[in-house]
Design a protein around this motif. Structure first.
Motif, PDB file in Angstrom:
ATOM      1  N   ARG A  71       0.838  -1.212   0.000  1.00  0.00           N
ATOM      2  CA  ARG A  71       0.000   0.000   0.000  1.00  0.00           C
ATOM      3  C   ARG A  71       0.869   1.257   0.000  1.00  0.00           C
ATOM      4  O   ARG A  71       0.581   2.221  -0.707  1.00  0.00           O
ATOM      5  CB  ARG A  71      -0.929  -0.023   1.220  1.00  0.00           C
ATOM      6  CG  ARG A  71      -1.803   1.203   1.349  1.00  0.00           C
ATOM      7  CD  ARG A  71      -2.840   1.260   0.252  1.00  0.00           C
ATOM      8  NE  ARG A  71      -3.649   2.459   0.405  1.00  0.00           N
ATOM      9  CZ  ARG A  71      -4.014   3.241  -0.596  1.00  0.00           C
ATOM     10  NH1 ARG A  71      -3.688   2.945  -1.822  1.00  0.00           N
ATOM     11  NH2 ARG A  71      -4.717   4.310  -0.364  1.00  0.00           N
ATOM     12  N   ARG A  72       1.932   1.243   0.794  1.00  0.00           N
ATOM     13  CA  ARG A  72       2.846   2.391   0.824  1.00  0.00           C
ATOM     14  C   ARG A  72       3.486   2.612  -0.544  1.00  0.00           C
ATOM     15  O   ARG A  72       3.591   3.751  -1.009  1.00  0.00           O
ATOM     16  CB  ARG A  72       3.929   2.166   1.879  1.00  0.00           C
ATOM     17  CG  ARG A  72       3.430   2.274   3.302  1.00  0.00           C
ATOM     18  CD  ARG A  72       4.532   2.014   4.297  1.00  0.00           C
ATOM     19  NE  ARG A  72       5.592   3.004   4.156  1.00  0.00           N
ATOM     20  CZ  ARG A  72       6.798   2.878   4.675  1.00  0.00           C
ATOM     21  NH1 ARG A  72       7.122   1.804   5.377  1.00  0.00           N
ATOM     22  NH2 ARG A  72       7.693   3.822   4.521  1.00  0.00           N
ATOM     23  N   LEU A  75       0.960   4.240  -2.897  1.00  0.00           N
ATOM     24  CA  LEU A  75       0.793   5.664  -2.625  1.00  0.00           C
ATOM     25  C   LEU A  75       1.978   6.473  -3.150  1.00  0.00           C
ATOM     26  O   LEU A  75       1.809   7.537  -3.745  1.00  0.00           O
ATOM     27  CB  LEU A  75       0.607   5.907  -1.127  1.00  0.00           C
ATOM     28  CG  LEU A  75      -0.750   5.527  -0.557  1.00  0.00           C
ATOM     29  CD1 LEU A  75      -0.714   5.541   0.964  1.00  0.00           C
ATOM     30  CD2 LEU A  75      -1.827   6.466  -1.074  1.00  0.00           C
ATOM     31  N   LEU A  76       3.178   5.959  -2.922  1.00  0.00           N
ATOM     32  CA  LEU A  76       4.366   6.665  -3.401  1.00  0.00           C
ATOM     33  C   LEU A  76       4.435   6.669  -4.920  1.00  0.00           C
ATOM     34  O   LEU A  76       4.850   7.665  -5.529  1.00  0.00           O
ATOM     35  CB  LEU A  76       5.631   6.050  -2.802  1.00  0.00           C
ATOM     36  CG  LEU A  76       5.856   6.374  -1.330  1.00  0.00           C
ATOM     37  CD1 LEU A  76       7.008   5.548  -0.775  1.00  0.00           C
ATOM     38  CD2 LEU A  76       6.111   7.856  -1.129  1.00  0.00           C
ATOM     39  N   ASP A 128      -0.546  12.347  -1.037  1.00  0.00           N
ATOM     40  CA  ASP A 128      -0.192  10.920  -1.056  1.00  0.00           C
ATOM     41  C   ASP A 128       1.057  10.655  -0.220  1.00  0.00           C
ATOM     42  O   ASP A 128       1.148   9.623   0.448  1.00  0.00           O
ATOM     43  CB  ASP A 128      -0.001  10.428  -2.488  1.00  0.00           C
ATOM     44  CG  ASP A 128      -1.317  10.060  -3.145  1.00  0.00           C
ATOM     45  OD1 ASP A 128      -2.313   9.880  -2.426  1.00  0.00           O
ATOM     46  OD2 ASP A 128      -1.349   9.947  -4.382  1.00  0.00           O
ATOM     47  N   ARG A 131      -0.086  10.586   3.362  1.00  0.00           N
ATOM     48  CA  ARG A 131      -0.796   9.326   3.644  1.00  0.00           C
ATOM     49  C   ARG A 131       0.197   8.183   3.808  1.00  0.00           C
ATOM     50  O   ARG A 131       0.073   7.353   4.714  1.00  0.00           O
ATOM     51  CB  ARG A 131      -1.794   9.024   2.531  1.00  0.00           C
ATOM     52  CG  ARG A 131      -2.965  10.010   2.516  1.00  0.00           C
ATOM     53  CD  ARG A 131      -3.895   9.797   1.361  1.00  0.00           C
ATOM     54  NE  ARG A 131      -4.535   8.490   1.481  1.00  0.00           N
ATOM     55  CZ  ARG A 131      -5.090   7.848   0.465  1.00  0.00           C
ATOM     56  NH1 ARG A 131      -5.093   8.379  -0.746  1.00  0.00           N
ATOM     57  NH2 ARG A 131      -5.656   6.679   0.646  1.00  0.00           N
ATOM     58  N   GLU A 132       1.196   8.135   2.947  1.00  0.00           N
ATOM     59  CA  GLU A 132       2.207   7.074   3.029  1.00  0.00           C
ATOM     60  C   GLU A 132       3.008   7.196   4.310  1.00  0.00           C
ATOM     61  O   GLU A 132       3.315   6.198   4.961  1.00  0.00           O
ATOM     62  CB  GLU A 132       3.141   7.152   1.811  1.00  0.00           C
ATOM     63  CG  GLU A 132       4.179   6.051   1.761  1.00  0.00           C
ATOM     64  CD  GLU A 132       5.444   6.331   2.541  1.00  0.00           C
ATOM     65  OE1 GLU A 132       6.074   5.360   3.012  1.00  0.00           O
ATOM     66  OE2 GLU A 132       5.800   7.511   2.695  1.00  0.00           O
TER      67      GLU A 132
END
Length: 144
Positions: A71-72, A75-76, A128, A131-132
């Motif tokens: 997920r990270r 996002l990146l 983003d 969020r990450e």
């Protein structure tokens, strides 16, 4: 006949008006470098976790972190995409400003729209990243 060469005064005004976008372009390039560095750290961590043998009871629990790392990375990856679009739009802004000056066209509204668009994509990229970063602050990152 229309001269394509802008006057020195026009050129000076255009250079002055694209100074902020030029600085934005430099900042976005550095920002993309930071994002890619973060992605590389996630990839390294993921490779390390994948190399852990299932029989290794001390560290096998770390494999539960793989979906979070995925997920990270997503996002990146999206943050890099938005930052790259920001850089492209900023470059177009600078091109439009100079071409408009050469053709003696009014460019203020077009440049303003491009600048707002570039900043919007930069904002999406920052969101983003934020969020990450929140996902990254997790207990699993403090082990192994």
């Amino acid at each position: 006949m229309l001269s394509l060469a802008p006057s020195l005064d026009q050129l000076s005004r255009i250079i002055g008006s694209v100074a902020a976008p030029a600085f934005l372009l430099g900042a976005v390039a550095a920002f993309i470098s930071v994002l890619i560095s973060r992605i590389n750290r996630i990839i390294d961590r993921s490779q390390f976790i994948h190399s852990i043998n299932d029989a290794d009871r001390e560290r096998s629990y770390l494999k539960a972190d793989i979906p979070r790392l995925k997920r990270r990375a997503e996002l990146l990856n999206r943050a890099v995409l938005y930052a790259t679009i920001c850089a492209i739009v900023t470059s177009l802004l600078i091109i439009v400003a100079f071409v408009s000056a050469m053709l003696h066209l009014s460019h203020e509204y077009g440049v303003a729209i491009f600048f707002i668009l570039a900043l919007a994509f930069f904002l999406l990229s920052l969101i983003d990243l934020a969020r990450e970063t929140r996902i990254g602050l997790h207990d699993f990152d403090h082990h192994a």
